[in-house]
Design a protein around this motif. Structure first.
Motif, PDB file in Angstrom:
ATOM      1  N   VAL A   1     -10.646   0.718   7.204  1.00 42.40           N
ATOM      2  CA  VAL A   1     -10.281   2.109   7.091  1.00 42.40           C
ATOM      3  C   VAL A   1      -9.202   2.623   5.376  1.00 42.40           C
ATOM      4  O   VAL A   1      -9.218   3.381   5.007  1.00 42.40           O
ATOM      5  N   ILE A   2      -8.722   1.132   5.394  1.00 37.40           N
ATOM      6  CA  ILE A   2      -7.194   1.260   4.240  1.00 37.40           C
ATOM      7  C   ILE A   2      -7.731   0.561   2.993  1.00 37.40           C
ATOM      8  O   ILE A   2      -8.401   1.368   2.044  1.00 37.40           O
ATOM      9  N   PHE A   3      -9.005  -0.221   3.170  1.00 35.74           N
ATOM     10  CA  PHE A   3      -9.261  -0.652   1.526  1.00 35.74           C
ATOM     11  C   PHE A   3     -10.814  -0.730   1.464  1.00 35.74           C
ATOM     12  O   PHE A   3     -11.261  -0.685   0.117  1.00 35.74           O
TER      13      PHE A   3
ATOM     14  N   MET B   1      -6.836  -2.403  -5.583  1.00 33.65           N
ATOM     15  CA  MET B   1      -5.734  -3.460  -4.986  1.00 33.65           C
ATOM     16  C   MET B   1      -6.233  -4.686  -4.589  1.00 33.65           C
ATOM     17  O   MET B   1      -6.112  -5.205  -3.067  1.00 33.65           O
ATOM     18  N   PRO B   2      -6.691  -5.243  -5.855  1.00 32.98           N
ATOM     19  CA  PRO B   2      -7.512  -6.604  -5.224  1.00 32.98           C
ATOM     20  C   PRO B   2      -6.896  -7.958  -4.706  1.00 32.98           C
ATOM     21  O   PRO B   2      -7.048  -8.019  -3.552  1.00 32.98           O
TER      22      PRO B   2
ATOM     23  N   HIS C   1      -1.936   1.048  -8.031  1.00 33.63           N
ATOM     24  CA  HIS C   1      -2.293  -0.019  -8.849  1.00 33.63           C
ATOM     25  C   HIS C   1      -1.180  -1.117  -7.715  1.00 33.63           C
ATOM     26  O   HIS C   1      -1.311  -1.613  -6.366  1.00 33.63           O
ATOM     27  N   ASP C   2      -1.983  -2.172  -8.669  1.00 36.58           N
ATOM     28  CA  ASP C   2      -1.969  -3.927  -7.418  1.00 36.58           C
ATOM     29  C   ASP C   2      -0.438  -4.161  -7.331  1.00 36.58           C
ATOM     30  O   ASP C   2       0.632  -3.685  -7.862  1.00 36.58           O
TER      31      ASP C   2
ATOM     32  N   VAL D   1       0.294  -1.350  -0.216  1.00 39.94           N
ATOM     33  CA  VAL D   1       0.194  -0.352  -0.178  1.00 39.94           C
ATOM     34  C   VAL D   1       0.751   1.141   0.040  1.00 39.94           C
ATOM     35  O   VAL D   1      -0.087   1.813  -0.708  1.00 39.94           O
ATOM     36  N   LEU D   2       2.011   1.114   0.631  1.00 44.51           N
ATOM     37  CA  LEU D   2       2.996   2.612   0.904  1.00 44.51           C
ATOM     38  C   LEU D   2       3.398   2.767   0.097  1.00 44.51           C
ATOM     39  O   LEU D   2       3.778   3.474  -1.038  1.00 44.51           O
TER      40      LEU D   2
END
Length: 668
Positions: A456-458, A384-385, A471-472, A365-366
């Motif tokens: 909260v993130i996803f 970002m699945p 992007h993933d 994620v970062l």
């Protein structure tokens, strides 16, 4: 010396040496990110996988010893492999394999350490942890321990151009060396006057229970500092956010377990038979650390600091099991002592996989968003699945939900607590059930924290417009995440096989064995005759059947076309990302309920403020109440003696001469 690669011990030594050679190979092309990332890190991952296989195969094998022709004159290094060593070598190899594959696709060009030098530090870090587990004398152990501390320090300060990262690295190194001094003193007491520092000599030393308590307390302090037990935890939430995500995964998932290994080795192997009252101290500190860590995790807005405080919570759970095992074994309750030992060993394995998975997920994620602040993330499951679904597995495991691995070890620990009323000490058997309540509270709050972390993130809507460009993860990063996720599933679905493998370790440590319940392989019964059992496989099959039946029922009975529409907003018409729950909002009830834990600082606007601003900072009361005054005191003492530093070599030679004269006078 036996011939090369004729035993599990020599195979483990060879693989650890190979890690060192892979690190040195990075210096051949220090600026080539392709060579380091696409060649050396995958080789390091293969080496870790091979080490895990060798360790797993040798788990029930007899102990092996070697004397290496390296070291100081008349002070060679001794190494040993037994069941305890094999278990933690498996943990090191299996977790590092997934982390190294992820790291092969993770590292980018930047302004920090050169790729080749980073490769050297990374693989020396792995090799030093492996040698810590194999060391069979104080000299070899301390050399490996200090190498582990130094290499991890350089990894933490990879982006050394930033002042805050340098401060975090200095704090980590300071606590690490204070802990190392305590461990060294512990070895010094355990030699018992023989002045032989091999572990065999320490096992044979004749110490009374009160004499043996001194090295136990020193070891608990030293290894507790490395493990991040409260109040020695202050380095952990600073070092993990500063380090690259694969390094954070290694430090939290693996390095903290070397502290668990060390305290188990000292207590149950070198000292032998701990007294029951020794266990009260790690039990108390473990329970407090578990609650303290999860409460602070709930209040964090930085995703890596959140996971760092979560590691404090999990290490608290492990040390709670350690203290409980000492109490049970000390009062001659071997079955419950073995159960507590299995719970802490199982949780050590579990934490290595699920926390490494979560740190790597945050790293993905970062890299994709450039954000660590939870308040600027959201809705990433659509962009970002792969990362989202694999991170969800780690979050569910850390929340302690069946059928994943986090549930099994916490359930085993609770089972041990539930029978603590049988301890033949009236005062203790009244207090121990309170520990079960605290463990249950910590587990519930951990689930709360993971809802906050993942949600909260996803989930929800993106809180920043730039998140639309996320992007993933790449192929290598996905492979590393999948490896660790499969570990969470395997440890969760096959608990009876894992416990069967842990029996040899428990028998080595305590001489006790968990009684066989003669249950089928798919049913976990901790103790025979007790009304408690758990079947992860049945639970998993039931969940799968419900999901499949629901999908077929929807397809069979619902024939209408599906139409996507915006969520209902009660007719408001201007629903946006600012209206969804924030990280601060999730943490507010915890900050309110556990207010005494925090050093709160609030900035409140006045009614007439044209640009009102509200800010709440939840600081660490231990840091502000203990470490800051202690640092000020040390600085004042240093300033008072600053006049000794004259800058003249003649003065320093005089100091040395006077010291020698005083020492000679004392000796003679």
């Amino acid at each position: 010396m036996t011939p090369l690669i004729d035993s599990s011990l020599t195979a483990c030594l060879g693989l650890i040496a190979l890690w060192g050679l892979i690190g040195l190979a990075g210096l051949l092309r220090p600026m080539s990110l392709g060579f380091v990332g696409r060649t050396l890190f995958p080789l390091g991952a293969l080496c870790g996988a091979a080490l895990a296989v060798v360790a797993a195969v040798s788990l029930a094998a007899p102990a092996e010893q070697l004397t290496l022709k390296v070291g100081l004159p008349d002070l060679p290094m001794h190494v040993r492999r037994d069941a305890l060593t094999s278990l933690f070598l498996f943990l090191l190899g299996a977790a590092s394999a997934g982390i190294s594959v992820f790291a092969a696709g993770y590292f980018r060009r930047g302004h920090g350490t050169a790729p080749g030098l980073l490769c050297l530090q990374y693989h020396l870090f792995l090799a030093s942890m492996g040698f810590v587990l194999l060391a069979d004398d104080a000299y070899a152990f301390m050399v490996a321990w200090e190498t582990m501390a130094l290499t991890s320090y350089f990894l933490v300060t990879t982006q050394h151009g930033l002042a805050e990262i340098r401060r975090a690295g200095f704090l980590y190194l300071l606590i690490a060396h204070i802990g190392a001094i305590a461990i060294l003193l512990s070895f010094g007491v355990m030699q018992g006057g023989s002045w032989q520092f091999t572990f065999d000599a320490m096992r044979g030393a004749q110490l009374t229970p009160h004499q043996a308590m001194i090295p136990f307390l020193l070891a608990l302090f030293g290894f507790g500092a490395k493990a991040g037990l409260v109040p020695l935890h202050v380095w952990l939430p600073e070092a993990h956010p500063a380090a690259p995500s694969p390094v954070s995964a290694l430090m939290s998932g693996v390095m903290l377990k070397t502290a668990v290994y060390g305290v188990l080795r000292v207590t149950f192997d070198l000292l032998g038979h701990p007294q029951w009252w020794w266990g009260l101290l790690p039990l108390a500190f473990g329970l407090f650390s578990a609650l303290y860590g999860v409460v602070f995790a709930a209040a964090q807005t930085d995703m890596k600091r959140l996971l760092a405080y979560s590691s404090i919570e999990n290490m608290g759970i492990i040390f709670t099991g350690f203290g409980l095992a000492i109490v049970f074994l000390g009062v001659s309750m071997p079955s419950l002592g073995a159960l507590a030992l299995i719970a802490l060993l199982y949780h050590s394995l579990n934490h290595a996989f699920m926390k490494s998975l979560l740190f790597l997920g945050t790293g993905a994620v970062l890299h994709s968003t450039g954000e660590r602040n939870l308040g600027r993330l959201g809705g990433l499951i659509h962009r970002m699945p792969w990362v989202a679904w694999l991170t969800l597995i780690g979050a569910l495991a850390l929340a302690g939900l069946p059928p994943l691995n986090g549930f099994v070890s916490e359930w085993l620990l609770l089972q041990a607590f539930l029978f603590s009323h049988e301890v033949p000490r009236p005062f203790i058997n009244m207090l121990l059930p309170l520990g079960a309540a605290l463990v249950a509270l910590a587990a519930a709050l951990a689930a709360y924290v993971m809802v906050k972390f993942f949600g909260v993130i996803f989930l929800g809507q993106p809180r920043e417009a730039t998140l639309t460009r996320a992007h993933d993860a790449g192929v290598l990063e996905r492979i590393g995440l999948i490896w660790l996720a499969l570990g969470c599933f395997a440890l969760g679905l096959l608990p009876t096989l894992v416990i069967g493998a842990l029996r040899s370790v428990v028998e080595q440590l305590s001489g006790a064995e968990l009684p066989s319940a003669h249950a089928p392989w798919w049913l976990l019964v901790p103790l025979p005759g007790r009304r408690a059992s758990y079947s992860a496989m049945v639970f998993f099959i039931a969940i799968a059947v419900v999901v499949v039946v629901t999908m077929f029922a929807v397809r069979l009975f619902y024939h209408r076309h599906v139409r996507r529409a915006p969520p209902w907003d009660c007719g408001f018409g201007r629903l946006n990302a600012r209206m969804q729950d924030s990280a601060e909002g999730f943490g507010q009830p915890i900050r309110h309920i556990f207010g005494p834990f925090f050093a709160m600082k609030r900035e409140l606007p006045s009614p007439f403020d044209p640009a009102p601003r509200y800010r709440v900072t939840a600081g660490d009361r231990i840091w502000q109440g203990l470490y800051l005054p202690l640092g000020t005191l040390v600085q004042r003492v240093a300033d008072a003696f600053a006049w000794l530093q004259q800058g003249r070599i003649a003065t320093y030679l005089l100091y040395s001469f006077v010291t020698l004269v005083v020492l000679l006078a004392l000796v003679l």
